[in-house]
Design a protein around this motif. Structure first.
Motif, short mmCIF file in Angstrom:
data_model
loop_
_atom_site.label_atom_id
_atom_site.label_comp_id
_atom_site.label_asym_id
_atom_site.label_seq_id
_atom_site.Cartn_x
_atom_site.Cartn_y
_atom_site.Cartn_z
N ILE A 14 -3.88 -11.64 3.90
CA ILE A 14 -2.78 -10.84 4.45
C ILE A 14 -2.39 -9.73 3.49
O ILE A 14 -2.24 -8.57 3.88
N LEU A 15 -2.24 -10.09 2.22
CA LEU A 15 -1.82 -9.10 1.23
C LEU A 15 -2.90 -8.04 1.01
O LEU A 15 -2.60 -6.85 0.87
N SER A 18 -2.89 -5.76 4.06
CA SER A 18 -1.68 -4.94 4.11
C SER A 18 -1.78 -3.71 3.20
O SER A 18 -1.30 -2.63 3.54
N GLY A 19 -2.43 -3.87 2.06
CA GLY A 19 -2.53 -2.76 1.11
C GLY A 19 -3.85 -2.01 1.16
O GLY A 19 -4.11 -1.15 0.33
N LYS A 20 -4.67 -2.30 2.17
CA LYS A 20 -6.02 -1.72 2.24
C LYS A 20 -6.00 -0.19 2.35
O LYS A 20 -6.93 0.49 1.92
N TYR A 21 -4.92 0.34 2.90
CA TYR A 21 -4.85 1.79 3.07
C TYR A 21 -4.82 2.52 1.72
O TYR A 21 -5.15 3.70 1.65
#
Length: 336
Positions: A14-15, A18-21
């Motif tokens: 999830i984390l 969420s920060g993949k961008y």
């Protein structure tokens, strides 16, 4: 332990998602600043990169470090240079350059930030400006389509059976990538690309570049108001139905079918959802992109696409044994 409990026991996915961008934007920036073209032949130090591209030293160090960590750059001593992947796909000197599609994704990102609003209202965030587009965004979109299609068009041309076909319509063909490769594969074939006039400059440049001016012609066309008076032996529709709602998509298929000679072939290439609409992943996520950018567009299921064909009088409908890199598929049939 239930599957639900197993999935929720580790928050790492999830984390990370969420920060993949952050990673995407690092890549976008590398392409926008043209770092990969600069470093594809010889390496440079941070100071040299900063000076050549008019970057702050702090900014140059941060972006180069990130791109190195992502595997797009490599480092020997104090010298940075492109990885093999970057040379092949991210340098403008490469015929397989994918930078236009990367730029297209970057232009879209500003609208994705408002996805919750689109989900609530069911209305697009981005106003479609296809008739009066921003020139840079149009270039990124059309050449991005060329980039993407070029990766699979030779394979598609090998798969699509056009024996006996003398004429082909590439409806909504944009820069004409598929028409080009179909003609390269089939020496007796002639093709016409019907699309909005804004695509003409890009299409004609590519057609000339492949030496096919005598066999491929671009025809300005708007399906909302124009009609097709010619007849063709085959029609190719690649990635145009997803921009429309069901009524308009069905109309496009009917327009395509009406332009076929008796016994003519029609091929639909789309990101195809499973009939239960739970996957594959890319078509499902792509539907969100259509929610943001179109009034009624979406990814269609295999059954929906086959129904469009059947209701237009197409028979012998089948799904070919093909899957593109973004989980695209090809559905085809024949006019009675």
């Amino acid at each position: 332990m239930s599957k639900k409990e197993e999935k929720s026991s580790n928050p790492a996915r999830i984390l990370e998602l969420s920060g993949k961008y952050w990673e995407s934007f690092a890549l976008h920036t590398g392409v926008e600043l043209d770092i990969f073209t600069l470093l594809d032949e010889e390496g440079m130090t941070i100071d040299e990169i900063a000076a050549e591209l008019s970057l702050s030293k702090r900014g140059a160090k941060a972006i180069v470090s990130a791109l190195t960590a992502l595997g797009f750059l490599e480092k020997e001593g104090e010298i940075y240079f492109d990885s093999r992947e970057a040379v092949e796909f991210l340098s403008k000197n490469s015929p397989e350059y994918l930078g236009y599609m990367v730029r297209h994704h970057h232009y879209l990102s500003k609208y994705w930030a408002f996805l919750p609003k689109a989900v609530k209202t069911g209305k697009p965030i981005k106003k479609r400006s296809i008739h009066k587009p921003d020139e840079k965004e149009l270039e990124a979109f059309l050449m991005g389509m060329f980039n993407n299609a070029s990766l699979i068009a030779p394979r598609v041309a090998d798969l699509i059976e056009l024996k006996g076909c003398k004429t082909l319509l590439d409806l909504g063909g944009g820069p004409g990538t598929y028409a080009i490769h179909f003609c390269l594969k089939n020496p007796e074939l002639e093709a016409k690309i019907y699309d909005l006039k804004q695509s003409a400059v890009f299409a004609n440049k590519l057609i000339s570049g492949f030496g096919l001016k005598s066999r491929i012609r671009f025809v300005p066309f708007d399906f909302t108001k124009d009609t097709i008076t010619e007849k063709f032996d085959a029609v190719w529709l690649s990635h145009i139905l997803h921009g429309e709602g069901e009524k308009s998509a069905s109309k496009i298929v009917k327009i395509a079918t009406s332009s076929l000679n008796k016994g003519g072939k029609i091929f639909i290439h789309e990101f195809v959802l499973d009939d239960d609409q739970t996957g594959p992943l890319f078509p499902a996520i792509f539907s969100l992109n259509m929610l943001i950018g179109t009034k009624e567009g979406k990814s269609y299921t295999e059954s929906e696409l086959k129904n469009f064909l059947a209701s237009s009088g197409i028979v012998d409908i089948e799904t070919l044994d093909f899957e593109g890199p973004s989980q695209s598929r090809i559905i085809c049939g024949r006019k009675k």
